[in-house]
Every structure is written in C-alpha cells, then in structure tokens.
Design an enzyme around this catalytic site. Structure first.
Site, PDB file in Angstrom:
ATOM      1  N   ASP A  85      -7.969  -4.822  -0.541  1.00  0.00           N
ATOM      2  CA  ASP A  85      -8.398  -5.558  -1.727  1.00  0.00           C
ATOM      3  C   ASP A  85      -8.086  -7.050  -1.628  1.00  0.00           C
ATOM      4  O   ASP A  85      -8.704  -7.858  -2.315  1.00  0.00           O
ATOM      5  CB  ASP A  85      -7.723  -4.983  -2.982  1.00  0.00           C
ATOM      6  CG  ASP A  85      -8.161  -3.561  -3.270  1.00  0.00           C
ATOM      7  OD1 ASP A  85      -9.377  -3.321  -3.259  1.00  0.00           O
ATOM      8  OD2 ASP A  85      -7.297  -2.700  -3.492  1.00  0.00           O
ATOM      9  N   HIS A 108       0.842  -1.193   0.000  1.00  0.00           N
ATOM     10  CA  HIS A 108       0.000   0.000   0.000  1.00  0.00           C
ATOM     11  C   HIS A 108       0.877   1.243   0.000  1.00  0.00           C
ATOM     12  O   HIS A 108       1.993   1.218   0.535  1.00  0.00           O
ATOM     13  CB  HIS A 108      -0.930   0.015   1.226  1.00  0.00           C
ATOM     14  CG  HIS A 108      -2.006   1.034   1.153  1.00  0.00           C
ATOM     15  ND1 HIS A 108      -1.844   2.327   1.636  1.00  0.00           N
ATOM     16  CD2 HIS A 108      -3.265   0.981   0.633  1.00  0.00           C
ATOM     17  CE1 HIS A 108      -2.956   3.009   1.423  1.00  0.00           C
ATOM     18  NE2 HIS A 108      -3.827   2.219   0.827  1.00  0.00           N
TER      19      HIS A 108
END
Length: 457
Positions: free
Chosen positions: A388, A329
């Site tokens: 996700d 991320h």
C-alpha cells in the site's frame, strides 16, 4: 411517524445502552485464550484451512525459532518475482496470472490467446445495464456500485444458484471481465452526478488488456503510454491474490462454505475489501502524505521528516491513530515482495511523469519510518514497507482518481476470490463455523408490567 429530529433524539436516548451492553471485560480474552482477529499471541494467523493457490512467507523456522527472511509470495507455486520478470515483453500479465490462479498452471501462448478472447467477449455489460442500473442510482463510493451491480447480475443469470463447477467457472470469468467496466462506469456516473462533470462513456475494446481498458474507460481522452499500461498491469498482478487468510479471501471461503451463489459470495468479499483496514489502506497512505506535505516545508529536511513521523507515532498528528500507514505487515518482515517490485516501477514511472521529487520523498519516508517504528515499538520482528505504501503513488502518477483506488484492488483481487471459491467447492468442505465464548449473565424473565429502567441507566 417520527420526524427526523425526533428520530435523532430517540437514537441518542438509547445509543449509550447499546455501548454499555456491548462492553466486554478485555481481561476475559486472555483468560479464555481467545484468538482475537484469528491471531495467536505472536500475531500469527490461526490455521483454519488448506490451499494450493498461493503461499505467503516472511520468515522461516530454525531450531524452533522464527527467523525473518526477505518476503516471498507464490501463485500456484510460482514466485511472483519470477512471474513479473517473465511478463517483461507482454501487456497481458494480469490475464496470464488470472489463468494461472484459476487453472493451476501457466498458459501456453495459444491458451492465453484463447483466454483473452473469452475475457474480451464477456467484458460488455448486458444491454442497457449501465443506464438502468449504474446511472440511475450513482454512488459516492464505487465499491457500493460494484456490490449492487454484482447482486443485480444474479437476475441476468439463467441458473444463478448452481454450484456446478462448470457454471461457477463461467460466472467467475464473467465477473473478472466485467469488473473494470462496472467500476469505470460507476466512477463516471459519480463524477456526472456529484461533481457536475461531463458524462464520459467509452466502450471497452475486446482486443485490449484489462489494464489498457481501465485507462481507456477512465480517461476523457482514452490515450495512454506503453509504460502506463505496463505499470498498471503489474499492479493488477501484485494485487490479484495474497493467500487464503486475508480478510476478503477468508470471507470468500466462509460464504462459499454455506453453499450460496457466486454473486452473494463476491458481494460479501467486496464488503470486506471496502474497509479501511483492508483494501482502503492505500487511501490512508495518500491522505497521510497530503497531511505531511501540508506540515513540512522542506521535503529533503530529514530532521523535519523525523519530527513529523515521530509525531504520528505519538498520536499527535494526522488521524491520531499512532500509525505510519503503509509501513509494517502481519506476515512480511524484511520486505514485502509486492512493495519491492512496485517501488522499481514507481521509480521508472516517476521519471516519465515528472514525479522524481515525490518518489524521493516516499523513499526517504520509508527509510526513516522503519527506523522510528523499530525504535519506538520495541518490535520483535523487523518492519517493512507494504504494497500500500507505493501503490497510491503509482495510481496518482497514472492519473487514477482516489475514488478508484479500492475498486482497482477489487478488479485485481476478483481473480483470487474466484480461485478460492472454486477450491472451496471442489474440496467440499464443511460450513465454516468458529465458536464464540458466552461471558454474559443468565437472567430471569421479567414480565413487562414489572420492568423498571432507572434514569441512571
């Protein structure tokens, strides 16, 4: 008129000119210190605005150094971890979160009940809207259905261009309420048109939560369990907002700063979210796991899993991107709080739905992938699973079709977009206009009769 083949030939003739004309010497980005993607050399986002709506933290500064920490996400100052714990006995966590994002404070029970009533009353679409707008032009991509319907709703608004904050609030509540219905009807029309399936159209129920209505509208038999509704509600909460710097929310600020209408703004944000680098990322995770299952004979064999994942990093497998989707991320380091929360709900749902082996596979891949990425990429910061990674698995267990994954993200994120639009207008900011450095050559004008294109060009 050109025939179809002639048009293709014409396009092929000039496509190389487009590519050549657009090529910029990559060294110039460093020479001019251009913040590509609005990020500095360390990957940190360039500061472009101020917000009170949400805070995203993946590190703290100690003695001038960035120190990784467990990820933190705050909505209007409240930790999302605390919010989710507080939603333990309710099915309306998303509505409570939406109230918080829009109005800055958590609602009382009376305020939440009133808010739920308003959302329930606003949820139905205008008369014949499904027939005349959604069903007359079905699309294979439900995000395009949402965009088209949002722009069409402009025509149903008596004062669509008003930027009076009271009117924008009504527009926002209406869009938040209607997004699940538009997306679900768009999906049902897609199935009927392109998959030759029976057309199933259930009406939303005002007394049900957003999560409950989504499950009701998507399923031929509109039944669901308490746990299914609870897990989907938490998914919506976790996707509702993530700071002003993510691509679609920044798009909301950019378009709002021009003074345009709410419908145009939200349509632009939807276009941003549709991209596979943003809202479509969980689809990539699911596709990657489908490829993994097709190439791995034993899900519990860590040697096989390591070889497959190493192949991905070497650009030898799946889509040859060199990525393990769902891992890493831009901000979070040690953990993504959304993934931490979602993983626990995924574990509980896997037990109810018979997906224990699937969940164990995801857990195993998460652990191995983090190790391999750190080893192969010589990372300056730790990597973690992002939201996700587990969201696609959760949606699969909830029997939500893949075509609905990104629209589901939009159904949640519309709350954050509307809060940011209101914030941009209330603060009366300048039009957002960053700069681009021109690095081309100035040329003398050439009359048409003197222009020459060589065959080599």
């Amino acid at each position: 008129m050109f025939s179809s083949d002639e048009m293709k030939d014409l396009v092929n003739k000039y496509v190389e000119f487009c590519a050549d004309a657009g090529q910029i010497d990559q060294r110039l980005y460093s020479q001019y210190d251009v913040k590509r993607g609005l990020r500095d050399s360390n990957g940190k986002g360039v500061l472009t605005g101020l917000t009170e709506i949400s805070d995203v933290n993946g590190f703290r500064i100690e003695n001038g150094e960035r120190v990784p920490i467990e990820g933190e996400l705050y909505y209007q100052g409240y930790s999302v971890m605390d919010l989710v714990k507080g939603f333990h006995d309710t099915k309306h966590g998303f509505e409570e979160t939406t109230f918080l994002l829009l109005f800055g404070e958590l609602p009382t029970s009376e305020q939440l009940e009133e808010f739920m009533t308003v959302i329930g009353q606003l949820r139905p679409l205008p008369e014949n809207f499904n027939r005349d707008v959604i069903m007359k032009a079905p699309s294979r991509n439900i995000m395009n259905v949402l965009q088209r319907c949002v722009l069409t709703l402009y025509s149903y608004d008596e004062d669509p261009d008003s930027i009076d904050i009271r009117h924008i609030l009504v527009q926002s509540l209406s869009l938040i309420a209607r997004f699940p219905v538009i997306a679900a009807y768009g999906y049902q029309s897609y199935r009927h048109k392109f998959l030759d399936s029976s057309l199933v159209v259930h009406r939303p129920k005002a007394e049900l939560s957003t999560a409950e209505n989504i499950l009701r509208l998507l399923r031929p038999d509109p039944k669901y369990t308490e746990l299914e509704a609870k897990v989907l509600d938490i998914c919506l909460v976790l996707h509702a907002e993530h700071g002003g710097g993510n691509n679609s929310t920044f798009t909301t600020h950019v378009i709002t700063s021009t003074g345009t209408d709410t419908y145009s703004t939200v349509a632009g944000s939807l276009g941003s979210l549709k991209g596979p680098r943003h809202g479509g990322a969980n689809l990539k995770v699911q596709q990657m796991f489908a490829d993994l299952k097709a190439n791995i004979s034993d899900w519990e064999n860590e040697k096989e899993l390591r070889a497959y994942l190493q192949g991905l990093l070497n650009k030898e497998g799946f889509d040859h991107s060199g990525l393990i989707y769902g891992i890493g991320h831009a901000v979070y380091t040690l953990s993504d709080p959304r993934a931490v929360i979602l993983k626990e709900y995924a574990r509980a749902l896997s037990l109810e739905e018979g997906f224990e082996k699937e969940f164990a596979l995801y857990d195993r891949v998460e652990r191995i992938a983090k190790e391999l990425i750190m080893k192969n990429r010589d990372m300056k910061k730790p990597v973690c699973a992002n939201v996700d990674f587990y969201s696609g698995l959760v949606y699969t267990m909830l029997r939500i079709p893949m075509e609905f994954f990104t629209p589901l993200f939009a159904i949640a994120r519309i709350s954050g977009w509307c809060a940011h639009r209101i914030e941009e207008i209330v603060n009366n900011g300048k039009i957002i206009r960053p700069a681009y450095k021109y690095v081309g050559m100035h040329k003398e004008y050439v009359p048409m009769e003197e222009r020459m294109w060589s065959e080599d060009e």
